[in-house]
Design a protein around this motif. Structure first.
Motif, PDB file in Angstrom:
ATOM      1  N   PHE A  79       3.906 -15.550  -5.693  1.00  0.00           N
ATOM      2  CA  PHE A  79       5.311 -15.210  -5.939  1.00  0.00           C
ATOM      3  C   PHE A  79       5.672 -15.465  -7.397  1.00  0.00           C
ATOM      4  O   PHE A  79       6.440 -14.710  -7.991  1.00  0.00           O
ATOM      5  N   GLU A  80       5.112 -16.504  -7.972  1.00  0.00           N
ATOM      6  CA  GLU A  80       5.441 -16.887  -9.341  1.00  0.00           C
ATOM      7  C   GLU A  80       4.947 -15.879 -10.374  1.00  0.00           C
ATOM      8  O   GLU A  80       5.404 -15.889 -11.515  1.00  0.00           O
ATOM      9  N   ASP A  81       4.040 -14.973  -9.985  1.00  0.00           N
ATOM     10  CA  ASP A  81       3.566 -13.946 -10.911  1.00  0.00           C
ATOM     11  C   ASP A  81       4.621 -12.878 -11.167  1.00  0.00           C
ATOM     12  O   ASP A  81       4.528 -12.124 -12.137  1.00  0.00           O
ATOM     13  N   GLY A  82       5.629 -12.776 -10.293  1.00  0.00           N
ATOM     14  CA  GLY A  82       6.762 -11.887 -10.531  1.00  0.00           C
ATOM     15  C   GLY A  82       6.591 -10.436 -10.135  1.00  0.00           C
ATOM     16  O   GLY A  82       7.505  -9.639 -10.299  1.00  0.00           O
ATOM     17  N   TRP A  83       5.435 -10.045  -9.586  1.00  0.00           N
ATOM     18  CA  TRP A  83       5.255  -8.643  -9.200  1.00  0.00           C
ATOM     19  C   TRP A  83       5.866  -8.377  -7.837  1.00  0.00           C
ATOM     20  O   TRP A  83       6.042  -9.251  -7.017  1.00  0.00           O
ATOM     21  N   ARG A  84       6.215  -7.105  -7.628  1.00  0.00           N
ATOM     22  CA  ARG A  84       6.722  -6.617  -6.339  1.00  0.00           C
ATOM     23  C   ARG A  84       5.983  -5.306  -6.087  1.00  0.00           C
ATOM     24  O   ARG A  84       5.917  -4.466  -6.961  1.00  0.00           O
ATOM     25  N   VAL A  85       5.436  -5.154  -4.901  1.00  0.00           N
ATOM     26  CA  VAL A  85       4.662  -3.952  -4.604  1.00  0.00           C
ATOM     27  C   VAL A  85       5.309  -3.141  -3.496  1.00  0.00           C
ATOM     28  O   VAL A  85       6.007  -3.664  -2.635  1.00  0.00           O
ATOM     29  N   THR A  90      -0.859  -1.856   7.294  1.00  0.00           N
ATOM     30  CA  THR A  90      -0.921  -2.085   8.735  1.00  0.00           C
ATOM     31  C   THR A  90      -0.327  -3.451   9.055  1.00  0.00           C
ATOM     32  O   THR A  90      -0.218  -4.308   8.178  1.00  0.00           O
ATOM     33  N   TRP A  91       0.008  -3.637  10.324  1.00  0.00           N
ATOM     34  CA  TRP A  91       0.529  -4.931  10.755  1.00  0.00           C
ATOM     35  C   TRP A  91       0.101  -5.204  12.194  1.00  0.00           C
ATOM     36  O   TRP A  91      -0.237  -4.281  12.940  1.00  0.00           O
ATOM     37  N   VAL A 102       3.249 -12.496  11.932  1.00  0.00           N
ATOM     38  CA  VAL A 102       3.006 -11.077  11.686  1.00  0.00           C
ATOM     39  C   VAL A 102       2.071 -11.005  10.504  1.00  0.00           C
ATOM     40  O   VAL A 102       2.392 -11.490   9.411  1.00  0.00           O
ATOM     41  N   ARG A 103       0.911 -10.442  10.720  1.00  0.00           N
ATOM     42  CA  ARG A 103      -0.059 -10.240   9.642  1.00  0.00           C
ATOM     43  C   ARG A 103       0.162  -8.831   9.102  1.00  0.00           C
ATOM     44  O   ARG A 103       0.014  -7.855   9.834  1.00  0.00           O
ATOM     45  N   LEU A 104       0.537  -8.764   7.840  1.00  0.00           N
ATOM     46  CA  LEU A 104       0.860  -7.505   7.179  1.00  0.00           C
ATOM     47  C   LEU A 104      -0.143  -7.292   6.058  1.00  0.00           C
ATOM     48  O   LEU A 104      -0.345  -8.187   5.233  1.00  0.00           O
ATOM     49  N   ALA A 105      -0.787  -6.130   6.048  1.00  0.00           N
ATOM     50  CA  ALA A 105      -1.802  -5.838   5.033  1.00  0.00           C
ATOM     51  C   ALA A 105      -1.434  -4.572   4.268  1.00  0.00           C
ATOM     52  O   ALA A 105      -1.242  -3.512   4.877  1.00  0.00           O
ATOM     53  N   LEU A 106      -1.313  -4.683   2.961  1.00  0.00           N
ATOM     54  CA  LEU A 106      -1.094  -3.537   2.088  1.00  0.00           C
ATOM     55  C   LEU A 106      -2.427  -2.831   1.896  1.00  0.00           C
ATOM     56  O   LEU A 106      -3.381  -3.425   1.397  1.00  0.00           O
ATOM     57  N   ALA A 107      -2.498  -1.566   2.302  1.00  0.00           N
ATOM     58  CA  ALA A 107      -3.739  -0.803   2.159  1.00  0.00           C
ATOM     59  C   ALA A 107      -3.691   0.119   0.942  1.00  0.00           C
ATOM     60  O   ALA A 107      -4.676   0.268   0.216  1.00  0.00           O
ATOM     61  N   VAL A 108      -2.540   0.756   0.712  1.00  0.00           N
ATOM     62  CA  VAL A 108      -2.379   1.680  -0.411  1.00  0.00           C
ATOM     63  C   VAL A 108      -1.119   1.295  -1.182  1.00  0.00           C
ATOM     64  O   VAL A 108      -0.006   1.390  -0.655  1.00  0.00           O
ATOM     65  N   ARG A 109      -1.316   0.857  -2.409  1.00  0.00           N
ATOM     66  CA  ARG A 109      -0.187   0.508  -3.271  1.00  0.00           C
ATOM     67  C   ARG A 109       0.317   1.775  -3.938  1.00  0.00           C
ATOM     68  O   ARG A 109      -0.451   2.499  -4.560  1.00  0.00           O
ATOM     69  N   THR A 110       1.629   2.048  -3.816  1.00  0.00           N
ATOM     70  CA  THR A 110       2.200   3.255  -4.413  1.00  0.00           C
ATOM     71  C   THR A 110       3.073   2.970  -5.627  1.00  0.00           C
ATOM     72  O   THR A 110       3.305   3.858  -6.435  1.00  0.00           O
ATOM     73  N   PRO A 126      -0.086 -11.303 -14.641  1.00  0.00           N
ATOM     74  CA  PRO A 126      -1.304 -10.746 -14.048  1.00  0.00           C
ATOM     75  C   PRO A 126      -1.056  -9.385 -13.400  1.00  0.00           C
ATOM     76  O   PRO A 126       0.049  -9.101 -12.950  1.00  0.00           O
ATOM     77  N   GLU A 127      -2.091  -8.590 -13.358  1.00  0.00           N
ATOM     78  CA  GLU A 127      -2.022  -7.286 -12.691  1.00  0.00           C
ATOM     79  C   GLU A 127      -1.834  -7.516 -11.196  1.00  0.00           C
ATOM     80  O   GLU A 127      -2.568  -8.283 -10.585  1.00  0.00           O
ATOM     81  N   PRO A 128      -0.842  -6.875 -10.584  1.00  0.00           N
ATOM     82  CA  PRO A 128      -0.648  -7.020  -9.136  1.00  0.00           C
ATOM     83  C   PRO A 128      -1.861  -6.490  -8.384  1.00  0.00           C
ATOM     84  O   PRO A 128      -2.544  -5.564  -8.836  1.00  0.00           O
ATOM     85  N   PRO A 129      -2.132  -7.041  -7.229  1.00  0.00           N
ATOM     86  CA  PRO A 129      -3.295  -6.586  -6.459  1.00  0.00           C
ATOM     87  C   PRO A 129      -3.086  -5.173  -5.917  1.00  0.00           C
ATOM     88  O   PRO A 129      -1.957  -4.770  -5.647  1.00  0.00           O
ATOM     89  N   SER A 130      -4.158  -4.423  -5.774  1.00  0.00           N
ATOM     90  CA  SER A 130      -4.053  -3.082  -5.185  1.00  0.00           C
ATOM     91  C   SER A 130      -4.011  -3.167  -3.669  1.00  0.00           C
ATOM     92  O   SER A 130      -3.487  -2.275  -3.005  1.00  0.00           O
ATOM     93  N   THR A 131      -4.549  -4.240  -3.095  1.00  0.00           N
ATOM     94  CA  THR A 131      -4.407  -4.538  -1.672  1.00  0.00           C
ATOM     95  C   THR A 131      -3.988  -6.000  -1.566  1.00  0.00           C
ATOM     96  O   THR A 131      -4.269  -6.792  -2.471  1.00  0.00           O
ATOM     97  N   TYR A 132      -3.322  -6.326  -0.469  1.00  0.00           N
ATOM     98  CA  TYR A 132      -2.802  -7.692  -0.339  1.00  0.00           C
ATOM     99  C   TYR A 132      -2.515  -7.959   1.130  1.00  0.00           C
ATOM    100  O   TYR A 132      -2.326  -7.018   1.908  1.00  0.00           O
TER     101      TYR A 132
END
Length: 169
Positions: A79-85, A90-91, A102-110, A126-132
């Motif tokens: 959270f401290e990195d400041g990015w929002r994706v 899927t969940w 609730v397990r939430l997984a980002l598969a495709v960052r838009t 830092p560069e935000p992750p492409s999946t998370y």
């Protein structure tokens, strides 16, 4: 004289050990070892739908297990990195000993955004992750309505990122 020196040496050792223990226990904040809410009665159908928070984040958990995410921040120290994706993923609703999550997984960052203009101007961000992946604890409020939350930032502070049912959902 030798007995007094030994006693002082043992006193210094014990004092040092006590200091180490004090520092270690001071770092164990309220959410560092959080086990869950104890809730075990939520259903996937009840969790499905739109969720939002006061910061403009929106998450749609579809009944088919897919998800849409808009402006979702990282959890824990991310959270401290400041990015929002934003993106798709899927969940699933999981039941652990401490309660449901609730397990939430980002598969495709838009899309990637920054929480604040100051963060965006910082070249060290830092560069935000492409999946998370996030784990939202499931709980009920005082009106027995579901809420989802995760902990963020320094665990000693106990900050929670709360998602409530979207207005009109």
């Amino acid at each position: 004289m030798a007995g007094g020196s030994r006693l002082r040496a043992w006193g210094a050792i014990l004092g040092g050990l006590m200091m180490v223990l004090a520092v270690l226990t001071a770092c164990a904040g309220p959410y560092q070892y959080y086990e869950g809410t104890g809730l075990h009665d939520a259903t996937a159908a009840e969790v499905a739908g739109g969720w939002e928070n006061v910061e403009g984040t929106r998450v749609v958990l579809r009944k088919d297990g897919t998800a849409l995410l808009e402006k979702l921040d990282g959890q824990d120290f991310d959270f401290e990195d400041g990015w929002r994706v934003s993106g798709t993923g899927t969940w699933q609703l999981a039941d652990k000993e401490g309660g449901q999550v609730v397990r939430l997984a980002l598969a495709v960052r838009t899309r990637v955004e920054s929480r604040s203009p100051a963060t965006a101007a910082d070249t060290a961000t830092p560069e935000p992750p492409s999946t998370y992946a996030w784990s939202f604890y499931v709980d009920r409020d005082q009106h027995d309505k579901l809420k989802l939350f995760f902990c963020y930032g320094d665990p000693d502070i106990g900050n929670t990122y709360v998602m409530r049912r979207e207005t009109g959902s």
